[in-house]
Design an enzyme around this catalytic site. Structure first.
Site, PDB file in Angstrom:
ATOM      1  N   HIS A 118       0.853  -1.186   0.000  1.00 47.44           N
ATOM      2  CA  HIS A 118       0.000   0.000   0.000  1.00 47.44           C
ATOM      3  C   HIS A 118       0.892   1.240   0.000  1.00 47.44           C
ATOM      4  CE1 HIS A 118      -3.580   2.362   0.756  1.00 47.44           C
ATOM      5  NE2 HIS A 118      -2.872   3.052   1.629  1.00 47.44           N
ATOM      6  N   ASP A 154      -6.728  -2.552   3.986  1.00 49.53           N
ATOM      7  CA  ASP A 154      -5.466  -1.881   4.347  1.00 49.53           C
ATOM      8  C   ASP A 154      -5.174  -1.959   5.844  1.00 49.53           C
ATOM      9  OD1 ASP A 154      -5.063  -1.255   1.675  1.00 49.53           O
ATOM     10  OD2 ASP A 154      -6.166   0.626   1.830  1.00 49.53           O
ATOM     11  N   ALA A 182      10.559   3.142  -3.939  1.00 49.50           N
ATOM     12  CA  ALA A 182      10.728   2.496  -2.621  1.00 49.50           C
ATOM     13  C   ALA A 182       9.910   1.202  -2.563  1.00 49.50           C
ATOM     14  CB  ALA A 182      10.301   3.451  -1.514  1.00 49.50           C
ATOM     15  N   GLU A 183       8.721   1.210  -3.187  1.00 48.81           N
ATOM     16  CA  GLU A 183       7.886  -0.001  -3.213  1.00 48.81           C
ATOM     17  C   GLU A 183       8.639  -1.145  -3.875  1.00 48.81           C
ATOM     18  OE1 GLU A 183       3.788   0.404  -4.539  1.00 48.81           O
ATOM     19  OE2 GLU A 183       3.854   2.545  -4.144  1.00 48.81           O
TER      20      GLU A 183
HETATM   21  C1  GRF Z   1       1.152   0.744  -6.196  1.00 49.29           C
HETATM   22  O1  GRF Z   1       1.348   2.069  -5.814  1.00 49.29           O
HETATM   23  C2  GRF Z   1       0.703  -0.068  -5.011  1.00 49.29           C
HETATM   24  O2  GRF Z   1       1.252   0.353  -3.804  1.00 49.29           O
HETATM   25  C3  GRF Z   1      -0.785   0.147  -5.007  1.00 49.29           C
HETATM   26  O3  GRF Z   1      -1.146   0.201  -6.366  1.00 49.29           O
HETATM   27  C4  GRF Z   1      -0.031   0.602  -7.142  1.00 49.29           C
HETATM   28  C5  GRF Z   1       0.179  -0.460  -8.162  1.00 49.29           C
HETATM   29  O4  GRF Z   1       1.169  -0.111  -9.094  1.00 49.29           O
HETATM   30  N1  GRF Z   1      -1.445  -0.876  -4.244  1.00 49.29           N
HETATM   31  P1  GRF Z   1       1.800  -1.236 -10.017  1.00 49.29           P
HETATM   32  O5  GRF Z   1       0.648  -1.872 -10.789  1.00 49.29           O
HETATM   33  O6  GRF Z   1       2.496  -2.208  -9.150  1.00 49.29           O
HETATM   34  O7  GRF Z   1       2.733  -0.516 -10.934  1.00 49.29           O
END
Ligand code: GRF
Length: 200
Positions: A118, A154, A182-183
């Site tokens: 998230h 969430d 960062a993700e």
């Molecule tokens: C990401 O920002 C994730 O955190 C949220 O949705 C977005 C998905 O992006 N849950 P992607 O499809 O992984 O590029």
């Protein structure tokens, strides 16, 4: 005599709805040696999701199961996904931009075996438009969270977070891009840690 034992990789399914950049980060991490998981299936609830092609191009089984075909039968759609996942031997699930609220049936079926990423520092800013809301509130720090999926949207135990600064002149898109980088680092690390639980 000691026997060298190689732990089998955990088979992970990834659920997406869109571009799949987090999904790709997981696929790439899993394709590197020594990672404790393999990505065994990618399912999108939207047939047009760009991530489906990205997954196929990376050599990963990818399929659309269109929720629209099930009308109001949310669980029917989930049962169709569940059947494919089990058929592929999937043991754990990673939600990566999957834009559907899951029914209690599905959440319970995968309890303790499903995580999500998230784009906020939960418990702050659950739901949508996280970056715009963080900017509006004047936050100086933003980030992302990987958490276990439980019945509340969430919510669920946090596995890891990554923080980034909010910079002068940021708009929601610029902040989103910084958080997304960062993700892509956080999610593979958190999934690896999560999967270690399955092979203790
Ligand atoms: C990401 O920002 C994730 O955190 C949220 O949705 C977005 C998905 O992006 N849950 P992607 O499809 O992984 O590029």
């Amino acid at each position: 005599m000691t026997e060298a034992r190689v732990k089998a990789k955990v088979k992970v399914g990834v659920l997406i709805s869109g571009r799949g950049s987090n999904m790709l980060a997981l696929i790439e991490a899993a394709q590197a040696g020594g990672y404790p998981a393999e990505i065994s299936a990618v399912i999108s609830n939207r047939p047009g999701a760009a991530g489906l092609q990205v997954a196929s191009d990376a050599g990963v089984f990818a399929m659309a199961i269109d929720h629209a075909l099930f009308g109001k039968d949310r669980e029917g759609h989930e049962r169709a996904m569940d059947a494919v996942l089990r058929d592929r031997g999937v043991e754990a699930l990673a939600l990566a931009g999957f834009m559907r609220v899951l029914s209690p049936w599905f959440v319970q079926a995968w309890a303790g075996r499903m995580i999500n990423i998230h784009p906020s520092l939960l418990p702050a800013y659950p739901g949508l438009n996280t970056h715009a809301r963080a900017l509006e509130a004047g936050e100086t720090e933003a980030g992302c969270t990987v958490h276990e999926v439980t019945l509340g949207v969430d919510e669920g135990p946090v596995l890891g977070q990554a923080r980034v600064p909010v910079l002068k002149g940021d708009d929601a898109d610029r902040l989103a891009a910084r958080v997304l980088e960062a993700e892509h680092r956080l999610y593979p690390a958190a999934l690896a840690e999560f999967c270690a639980r399955f092979r203790q």
